[in-house]
Design a protein around this motif. Structure first.
Motif, PDB file in Angstrom:
ATOM      1  N   VAL A  48       0.825  -0.905   0.416  1.00 46.89           N
ATOM      2  CA  VAL A  48      -0.409  -0.282   0.328  1.00 46.89           C
ATOM      3  C   VAL A  48       0.486   1.402  -0.042  1.00 46.89           C
ATOM      4  CG1 VAL A  48      -1.605   1.396   1.194  1.00 46.89           C
ATOM      5  CG2 VAL A  48      -1.908  -0.710   1.116  1.00 46.89           C
ATOM      6  N   GLY A  49       1.962   1.527   0.566  1.00 43.80           N
ATOM      7  CA  GLY A  49       3.352   2.170   0.636  1.00 43.80           C
ATOM      8  C   GLY A  49       3.638   2.741  -0.137  1.00 43.80           C
ATOM      9  N   GLY A  50       4.006   1.461  -0.749  1.00 45.00           N
ATOM     10  CA  GLY A  50       4.462   1.508  -2.260  1.00 45.00           C
ATOM     11  C   GLY A  50       4.157   2.719  -3.781  1.00 45.00           C
ATOM     12  N   VAL A  51       2.635   1.738  -3.446  1.00 45.15           N
ATOM     13  CA  VAL A  51       1.878   2.289  -4.617  1.00 45.15           C
ATOM     14  C   VAL A  51       0.910   3.186  -4.035  1.00 45.15           C
ATOM     15  CG1 VAL A  51      -0.586   1.969  -5.467  1.00 45.15           C
ATOM     16  CG2 VAL A  51       0.346  -0.229  -5.682  1.00 45.15           C
ATOM     17  N   MET A  52       1.355   4.540  -2.980  1.00 47.33           N
ATOM     18  CA  MET A  52       1.153   5.595  -2.736  1.00 47.33           C
ATOM     19  C   MET A  52       1.908   6.378  -3.111  1.00 47.33           C
ATOM     20  SD  MET A  52      -1.309   4.986   1.095  1.00 47.33           S
ATOM     21  CE  MET A  52      -0.881   6.779   1.117  1.00 47.33           C
ATOM     22  N   ILE A  95     -14.460   5.855  -3.245  1.00 45.52           N
ATOM     23  CA  ILE A  95     -12.952   5.366  -3.751  1.00 45.52           C
ATOM     24  C   ILE A  95     -12.648   5.066  -4.880  1.00 45.52           C
ATOM     25  CG2 ILE A  95     -10.819   3.857  -4.070  1.00 45.52           C
ATOM     26  CD1 ILE A  95     -11.736   3.150  -0.908  1.00 45.52           C
ATOM     27  N   ALA A  96     -13.784   4.668  -5.955  1.00 47.58           N
ATOM     28  CA  ALA A  96     -13.998   4.794  -7.267  1.00 47.58           C
ATOM     29  C   ALA A  96     -13.773   5.836  -7.860  1.00 47.58           C
ATOM     30  CB  ALA A  96     -15.078   3.649  -7.657  1.00 47.58           C
ATOM     31  N   LEU A  97     -15.007   7.030  -7.450  1.00 46.97           N
ATOM     32  CA  LEU A  97     -14.976   8.493  -7.817  1.00 46.97           C
ATOM     33  C   LEU A  97     -13.877   9.006  -7.556  1.00 46.97           C
ATOM     34  CD1 LEU A  97     -18.534   9.059  -6.755  1.00 46.97           C
ATOM     35  CD2 LEU A  97     -17.872   9.040  -8.919  1.00 46.97           C
ATOM     36  N   LEU A  98     -13.020   8.431  -6.956  1.00 46.90           N
ATOM     37  CA  LEU A  98     -11.953   9.620  -6.127  1.00 46.90           C
ATOM     38  C   LEU A  98     -10.887   9.510  -7.567  1.00 46.90           C
ATOM     39  CD1 LEU A  98     -10.932  11.624  -3.924  1.00 46.90           C
ATOM     40  CD2 LEU A  98      -9.833  10.277  -2.922  1.00 46.90           C
ATOM     41  N   GLN A  99     -10.921   7.742  -7.423  1.00 42.51           N
ATOM     42  CA  GLN A  99      -9.710   7.640  -8.821  1.00 42.51           C
ATOM     43  C   GLN A  99     -10.403   8.553 -10.265  1.00 42.51           C
ATOM     44  OE1 GLN A  99      -9.754   3.815  -7.792  1.00 42.51           O
ATOM     45  NE2 GLN A  99      -7.763   3.521  -6.945  1.00 42.51           N
ATOM     46  N   VAL A 106      -2.089   6.389 -16.626  1.00 42.45           N
ATOM     47  CA  VAL A 106      -2.973   4.987 -16.603  1.00 42.45           C
ATOM     48  C   VAL A 106      -2.497   3.956 -15.155  1.00 42.45           C
ATOM     49  CG1 VAL A 106      -1.149   3.048 -17.393  1.00 42.45           C
ATOM     50  CG2 VAL A 106      -1.546   5.325 -18.780  1.00 42.45           C
ATOM     51  N   PHE A 107      -1.628   4.360 -14.778  1.00 46.13           N
ATOM     52  CA  PHE A 107      -1.450   4.107 -13.165  1.00 46.13           C
ATOM     53  C   PHE A 107      -2.726   3.948 -12.582  1.00 46.13           C
ATOM     54  CE2 PHE A 107       1.731   2.629  -9.066  1.00 46.13           C
ATOM     55  CZ  PHE A 107       1.349   1.419  -9.153  1.00 46.13           C
ATOM     56  N   LEU A 108      -3.318   5.039 -12.633  1.00 45.52           N
ATOM     57  CA  LEU A 108      -4.029   4.565 -11.460  1.00 45.52           C
ATOM     58  C   LEU A 108      -5.535   4.017 -12.094  1.00 45.52           C
ATOM     59  CD1 LEU A 108      -5.268   5.767  -8.807  1.00 45.52           C
ATOM     60  CD2 LEU A 108      -5.256   8.084 -10.242  1.00 45.52           C
ATOM     61  N   GLY A 109      -5.394   4.376 -13.634  1.00 44.23           N
ATOM     62  CA  GLY A 109      -6.054   3.384 -14.581  1.00 44.23           C
ATOM     63  C   GLY A 109      -6.543   2.187 -13.560  1.00 44.23           C
ATOM     64  N   ILE A 110      -5.019   1.734 -14.026  1.00 39.93           N
ATOM     65  CA  ILE A 110      -4.919   0.158 -13.604  1.00 39.93           C
ATOM     66  C   ILE A 110      -5.403  -0.764 -12.601  1.00 39.93           C
ATOM     67  CG2 ILE A 110      -3.643  -1.352 -13.411  1.00 39.93           C
ATOM     68  CD1 ILE A 110      -1.426  -0.064 -15.760  1.00 39.93           C
ATOM     69  N   ILE A 111      -5.402   0.427 -11.189  1.00 39.27           N
ATOM     70  CA  ILE A 111      -5.883   0.504 -10.360  1.00 39.27           C
ATOM     71  C   ILE A 111      -6.958   0.446 -10.096  1.00 39.27           C
ATOM     72  CG2 ILE A 111      -5.985   0.976  -7.454  1.00 39.27           C
ATOM     73  CD1 ILE A 111      -3.029   2.290  -7.765  1.00 39.27           C
ATOM     74  N   PHE A 112      -7.483   1.207 -10.660  1.00 38.57           N
ATOM     75  CA  PHE A 112      -9.246   0.988 -10.631  1.00 38.57           C
ATOM     76  C   PHE A 112      -9.507   0.194 -11.795  1.00 38.57           C
ATOM     77  CE2 PHE A 112     -13.216   2.056 -13.044  1.00 38.57           C
ATOM     78  CZ  PHE A 112     -13.824   2.705 -12.309  1.00 38.57           C
ATOM     79  N   ASN A 151       4.923  18.221 -16.216  1.00 38.10           N
ATOM     80  CA  ASN A 151       5.401  16.457 -16.402  1.00 38.10           C
ATOM     81  C   ASN A 151       4.614  16.161 -17.752  1.00 38.10           C
ATOM     82  OD1 ASN A 151       7.052  14.300 -17.704  1.00 38.10           O
ATOM     83  ND2 ASN A 151       8.435  14.995 -16.659  1.00 38.10           N
ATOM     84  N   SER A 152       4.837  15.833 -19.126  1.00 41.04           N
ATOM     85  CA  SER A 152       3.111  14.986 -19.733  1.00 41.04           C
ATOM     86  C   SER A 152       3.385  13.806 -19.048  1.00 41.04           C
ATOM     87  CB  SER A 152       3.936  15.320 -20.944  1.00 41.04           C
ATOM     88  OG  SER A 152       3.218  16.790 -21.538  1.00 41.04           O
ATOM     89  N   PHE A 153       4.872  13.266 -19.197  1.00 41.24           N
ATOM     90  CA  PHE A 153       5.386  11.654 -18.963  1.00 41.24           C
ATOM     91  C   PHE A 153       5.131  10.787 -17.450  1.00 41.24           C
ATOM     92  CE2 PHE A 153       7.555   8.469 -17.657  1.00 41.24           C
ATOM     93  CZ  PHE A 153       7.228   6.870 -18.229  1.00 41.24           C
ATOM     94  N   LEU A 154       5.265  12.407 -16.630  1.00 43.73           N
ATOM     95  CA  LEU A 154       4.690  12.038 -15.745  1.00 43.73           C
ATOM     96  C   LEU A 154       3.303  11.844 -15.046  1.00 43.73           C
ATOM     97  CD1 LEU A 154       7.443  13.462 -12.755  1.00 43.73           C
ATOM     98  CD2 LEU A 154       7.521  11.028 -13.446  1.00 43.73           C
ATOM     99  N   LEU A 155       2.575  12.563 -15.737  1.00 41.49           N
ATOM    100  CA  LEU A 155       1.381  12.936 -15.118  1.00 41.49           C
ATOM    101  C   LEU A 155       0.849  11.615 -16.757  1.00 41.49           C
ATOM    102  CD1 LEU A 155       0.176  16.238 -16.240  1.00 41.49           C
ATOM    103  CD2 LEU A 155       0.584  15.406 -13.873  1.00 41.49           C
ATOM    104  N   LYS A 156       1.247  11.427 -17.806  1.00 42.22           N
ATOM    105  CA  LYS A 156       0.395   9.810 -18.543  1.00 42.22           C
ATOM    106  C   LYS A 156       1.055   8.557 -17.525  1.00 42.22           C
ATOM    107  CE  LYS A 156       1.010  11.927 -23.003  1.00 42.22           C
ATOM    108  NZ  LYS A 156       2.432  11.724 -24.228  1.00 42.22           N
ATOM    109  N   PHE A 157       1.194   8.475 -17.090  1.00 45.85           N
ATOM    110  CA  PHE A 157       1.702   7.405 -16.052  1.00 45.85           C
ATOM    111  C   PHE A 157       1.055   7.723 -15.176  1.00 45.85           C
ATOM    112  CE2 PHE A 157       3.722   5.964 -12.050  1.00 45.85           C
ATOM    113  CZ  PHE A 157       4.454   4.250 -12.489  1.00 45.85           C
ATOM    114  N   PHE A 158       0.681   8.189 -14.447  1.00 41.08           N
ATOM    115  CA  PHE A 158       0.057   8.777 -12.968  1.00 41.08           C
ATOM    116  C   PHE A 158      -1.560   8.224 -13.337  1.00 41.08           C
ATOM    117  CE2 PHE A 158      -3.364  11.822 -11.125  1.00 41.08           C
ATOM    118  CZ  PHE A 158      -3.120  11.130  -9.530  1.00 41.08           C
TER     119      PHE A 158
END
Length: 267
Positions: A68-72, A243-247, A96-102, A87-94
């Motif tokens: 949990v700590g690592g993901v956060m 949580i889903a709506l927040l994501q 996509v990563f959030l989308g995968i978790i969802f 930074n476009s790359f980091l925002l895209k990563f953010f």
């Protein structure tokens, strides 16, 4: 004299600093979780002997803090720095990563609903496996004790599950004082007692079941968890939807900021 009009695109400051502020809190929480996990492993001597990670037969709760700590930490860092530095790359990563978790959360929820019996069997196996390792790890021991006290249960499906533990089983070869007993967390609580009696479960399973009910919880943790889930289904569903709506909200904000950044670069 004709004037010239230019379309000047700007990055929305409100969105930018909202994402930054939200994610820096998220990142700090991730750091805190990771710090607690590393401190716990340091106290148990795991950091000085990494091979001991695989020695525990049951589940080490420290892994929960680490994951949990690592993901956060990763999400918070990407969102925080991505927004601040545009930074476009980091925002895209953010995003996509959030989308995968969802997606994983959604898939897990659907599979848990469809394969309820299989989940119940896996939960029973998980609890019984940890019952065997009850005395092997203090964190696991505290987790089991908390679970049994919170849901007022004992074992996966009843007190007899504690026969799986080498210290609590009723075999003739068991010389432990806890033989035919259960942990104190299985004992019913007396409001008049200020001090916990850690020996309240000694020899309790040597008694008949009708006598056991007076001293310990006789219902298992799996059925008690099911009962608790049914009674609090609205609250649990509300938390997961929140949580889903927040994501989804986080993904939309990141995509909005990305659009602004790309528009500024193109102008």
């Amino acid at each position: 004299m004709s004037g010239k009009h230019f379309n000047v695109h700007e990055v929305g400051c409100c969105i930018k600093y909202f994402i930054f502020g939200f994610n820096i809190i998220f990142w700090l929480l991730g750091v805190a979780f990771l710090s607690v996990a590393l401190w716990a492993w340091s106290e148990k001597g795991v950091l000085s002997n990494i091979s001991s990670i695989t020695d525990l037969g049951g589940f080490d709760p420290v892994w929960l803090f680490l994951v949990v700590g690592g993901v956060m930490f990763v999400l918070g860092f990407a969102g925080c720095i991505g927004a601040l530095r545009e930074n476009s790359f980091l925002l895209k990563f953010f995003s996509v990563f959030l989308g995968i978790i969802f997606f994983l959360e959604l898939t897990t929820g659907v599979l848990a609903f469809v394969f309820k019996d299989w989940i119940k069997d896996q939960l029973k196996f998980f609890i019984n496996n940890n019952i065997r390792a009850y005395r092997d790890d203090i964190d696991l021991q505290n987790l089991i004790d908390f679970t049994q006290e919170f849901w007022e249960c004992c074992g996966a499906f009843g007190p007899e599950d504690w026969n799986l533990n080498i210290y609590f089983n009723c075999t003739e070869t068991n010389l432990s004082r806890e033989k035919c007993g259960v942990p104190f967390s299985c004992c019913t609580k007396d409001p008049a007692e200020d001090v916990i009696n850690t020996q309240c479960g000694y020899d309790i399973r040597a008694k008949v079941e009708s006598e056991q009910k007076t001293f310990i919880y006789t219902k298992g943790c799996v059925p008690q968890f099911e009962k608790w889930l049914q009674e609090h289904l609205t609250v649990v569903a509300g938390i997961f939807i929140g949580i889903a709506l927040l994501q989804i909200f986080g993904i939309c904000l990141a995509q909005n900021l990305l659009s602004d950044i790309e528009a500024v670069r193109e102008s």
